[in-house]
Design an enzyme around this catalytic site. Structure first.
Site, PDB file in Angstrom:
ATOM      1  CD  GLU A 138      29.256 -21.699  41.101  1.00  0.00           C
ATOM      2  OE1 GLU A 138      29.856 -22.775  41.202  1.00  0.00           O
ATOM      3  OE2 GLU A 138      29.624 -20.809  40.300  1.00  0.00           O
ATOM      4  CG  HIS A 291      45.827 -21.787  11.604  1.00  0.00           C
ATOM      5  ND1 HIS A 291      46.110 -22.936  12.299  1.00  0.00           N
ATOM      6  CD2 HIS A 291      45.882 -22.125  10.294  1.00  0.00           C
ATOM      7  CE1 HIS A 291      46.329 -23.918  11.436  1.00  0.00           C
ATOM      8  NE2 HIS A 291      46.191 -23.448  10.212  1.00  0.00           N
ATOM      9  CG  ASP A 338      48.722 -20.003  23.832  1.00  0.00           C
ATOM     10  OD1 ASP A 338      48.497 -21.205  24.048  1.00  0.00           O
ATOM     11  OD2 ASP A 338      48.848 -19.154  24.737  1.00  0.00           O
ATOM     12  CB  SER A 436      45.211 -26.451   9.268  1.00  0.00           C
ATOM     13  OG  SER A 436      46.547 -26.270   9.589  1.00  0.00           O
ATOM     14  N   GLY A 437      43.181 -27.947  11.207  1.00  0.00           N
ATOM     15  CA  GLY A 437      41.826 -27.979  11.744  1.00  0.00           C
ATOM     16  C   GLY A 437      41.284 -29.397  11.843  1.00  0.00           C
TER      17      GLY A 437
HETATM   18  N1  ARG Z   1      49.130 -25.156   9.246  1.00  0.00           N
HETATM   19  C1  ARG Z   1      48.853 -26.182   8.303  1.00  0.00           C
HETATM   20  C2  ARG Z   1      47.525 -25.960   7.623  1.00  0.00           C
HETATM   21  O1  ARG Z   1      47.020 -24.876   7.683  1.00  0.00           O
HETATM   22  C3  ARG Z   1      49.001 -27.535   8.902  1.00  0.00           C
HETATM   23  C4  ARG Z   1      50.407 -27.796   9.117  1.00  0.00           C
HETATM   24  C5  ARG Z   1      50.803 -29.011   9.762  1.00  0.00           C
HETATM   25  N2  ARG Z   1      52.192 -29.080   9.530  1.00  0.00           N
HETATM   26  C6  ARG Z   1      52.931 -30.086   9.902  1.00  0.00           C
HETATM   27  N3  ARG Z   1      54.167 -30.083   9.604  1.00  0.00           N
HETATM   28  N4  ARG Z   1      52.450 -31.067  10.579  1.00  0.00           N
HETATM   29  O2  ARG Z   1      47.012 -26.789   6.931  1.00  0.00           O
END
Ligand code: ARG
Length: 487
Positions: A138, A291, A338, A436-437
């Site tokens: 803390e 993901h 999420d 993505s990412g």
């Molecule tokens: N889930 C996607 C990926 O793995 C990205 C998707 C983004 N889609 C969108 N309509 N903006 O690359």
């Protein structure tokens, strides 16, 4: 990323589809992450002394009492020797265990209370409740607040964060604070005093008479700050591209990025194929989407990281950085997406150059307004169903208010507080598979901030189906705690 309205049919995009790449998916509910804890405590081997149960083979049993006494005394000797050896072994094991738990770090994700070796969970730090015997959980609670990086120290007593008065502050203290946040001292940037805001009524002030003790013991609550400035602390030079916005705006009609324009953008490869994007936050850490690292992809050894390169073809000739550790958000949910965020720790720290630089993590207390201009970048498909782009693309997308994004005509309640929408309800411009990412960034107070990580969307660039991004502001606490725990 796509910049044209894609023709129907579109499909429900719930994250990167591995398609023909590693087609076998793990079972739903299967834990893809390595188990760090053994659920069963290693059992202590129980020694059973081998006492001979059969009679001596001597055909003539000596019946004299003196010889039987001799026999029992030698048996006693053996028992004493065996138990002495046992005692030594047990003592050695106990000493090892004591050394291990006192000297070594705590198991798994637990954090050690430095002075006592007690292990507590990351969520117990700075929660206002003392868990360590000496209260270190803390009293080392620091954060950077707002767009000006105001250093604040948490007082568990009053359960509030206080800005630090600039009086007597030096870079040496700044380095300690940065280290305690999880940054490495060798990327330390600077600290400076900034005029106090009217909202600051109370401060943390260095007590000069306290002597050469711990920074946090020297800081005392005070209503007075002579210099009238508070400490603004930069632990790393982040969010500064080498290509300025003025040069950017001269690019006509094109969305192909230039070197140094989005220097935090990385391409994450598995077996020579671009899978996802990511963002550099320190020399050791990248942010990507959870993901992207599900199932077989949770193994750090399958990944190669490419930074400072625009063309996918050029990446194949290089080796890339290796990944040492992948930490997926513990509350990530495959179905709803999420908490779609993960951290990658590199095996060797990145070398920062004009084309390889980190982006700033948003500080608590930062407000991103609806319609605020943000930029996305990546090697994702250029149209729905297309393949990975060979060169890095970027496009401007405004933030969309969650209430709008969650309306019945848009995502009808699918946008959770850990998500943020950006794009155009009329369609036509969006991120897509392969992005993505990767980063969703905005420029505020002349630095670039990571607002989100590309997560999901229905189709790509479809009307009323904008891109959904992980809401980085809600993840920063989790990111810093992991940077501290796995420094
Ligand atoms: N889930 C996607 C990926 O793995 C990205 C998707 C983004 N889609 C969108 N309509 N903006 O690359």
């Amino acid at each position: 990323m796509t910049s044209t309205v894609s023709p129907p049919p579109y499909y429900e995009n719930r994250g990167f589809q591995t398609e023909n790449f590693y087609s076998a998916r793990p079972q739903v509910g299967a834990n893809p992450y390595p188990q760090y804890f053994s659920t069963n405590v290693p059992s202590v081997p129980t020694y059973i002394p081998r006492v001979s149960t059969h009679q001596s083979s001597s055909p003539v049993a000596p019946s004299s009492s003196s010889s039987s006494r001799m026999c029992s005394s030698s048996r006693k000797k053996i028992i004493i020797i065996v138990s002495a050896i046992l005692l030594v072994i047990v003592c050695a094991i106990a000493a090892f265990l004591i050394w291990y738990f006192v000297e070594n770090r705590c198991l798994g994700s637990l954090i050690e209370c430095r002075s006592s070796g007690v292990c507590i969970s990351p969520s117990q730090w700075c929660d206002g409740v003392t868990d360590c015997p000496n209260e270190e959980d803390e009293n080392r609670c620091v954060r950077l607040y707002g767009p000006n990086f105001i250093l604040e120290v948490y007082s568990p007593v009053s359960q509030t964060w206080y800005p630090v008065c600039q009086d007597d502050w030096t870079d040496d203290f700044g380095k300690i604070a940065c280290k305690d946040m999880g940054y490495s001292v060798d990327t330390y940037y600077f600290s400076q005093g900034v005029a106090t805001e009217v909202t600051f009524k109370s401060f943390m002030k260095l007590n000069t008479s306290a002597g050469n003790t711990d920074l946090y013991k020297r800081l005392q609550n005070s209503d007075y700050c002579e210099s009238g400035s508070v400490v603004s602390l930069r632990c790393i030079e982040c969010g500064v591209p080498t290509i300025s916005t003025t040069i950017m705006s001269r690019i006509v009609g094109g969305s192909m990025a230039m070197l140094g324009q989005w220097p935090w953008q990385v391409s994450l490869h598995v077996q020579g194929t671009h899978i996802c994007g990511g963002s550099i936050i320190t020399r050791d850490w990248l942010v990507t989407a959870a993901h992207c690292v599900e199932g077989q992809f949770s193994d750090p050894s399958v990944w190669s990281v490419y930074a400072g390169i625009l063309s996918q073809n050029q990446m194949l000739s290089g080796l890339g950085y290796r990944v040492q550790q992948i930490i997926s958000h513990p509350d990530y949910d495959t179905d709803s997406k999420d908490n779609d965020v993960a951290l990658m720790k590199l095996e060797t720290p990145m070398h920062f150059t004009d084309t390889v630089r980190p982006v700033c993590l948003p500080n608590p207390g930062m407000m991103f307004e609806p319609n605020q201009q943000c930029w996305i970048s990546g090697w994702g498909a250029e149209y729905q169903g297309g393949k990975t782009a060979s060169d890095l693309n970027y496009v401007m997308v405004p933030l969309i208010e969650s209430s709008t994004c969650n309306s019945v005509s848009v995502y009808d309640g699918m946008v959770l507080p850990t998500m943020v929408c950006a794009g155009y309800l009329e369609g036509g411009i969006d991120s897509c598979q392969g992005d993505s990412g990767g980063p969703l960034v905005t420029n505020k107070n002349s630095v670039w901030w990571l607002v989100g990580d590309t997560s999901w969307g229905t189709g790509c660039a479809t009307a009323n189906r904008p891109g959904v991004y992980g809401n980085m502001t809600v993840f920063t606490d989790w990111i810093y705690k992991n940077m501290q725990a796995y420094r």
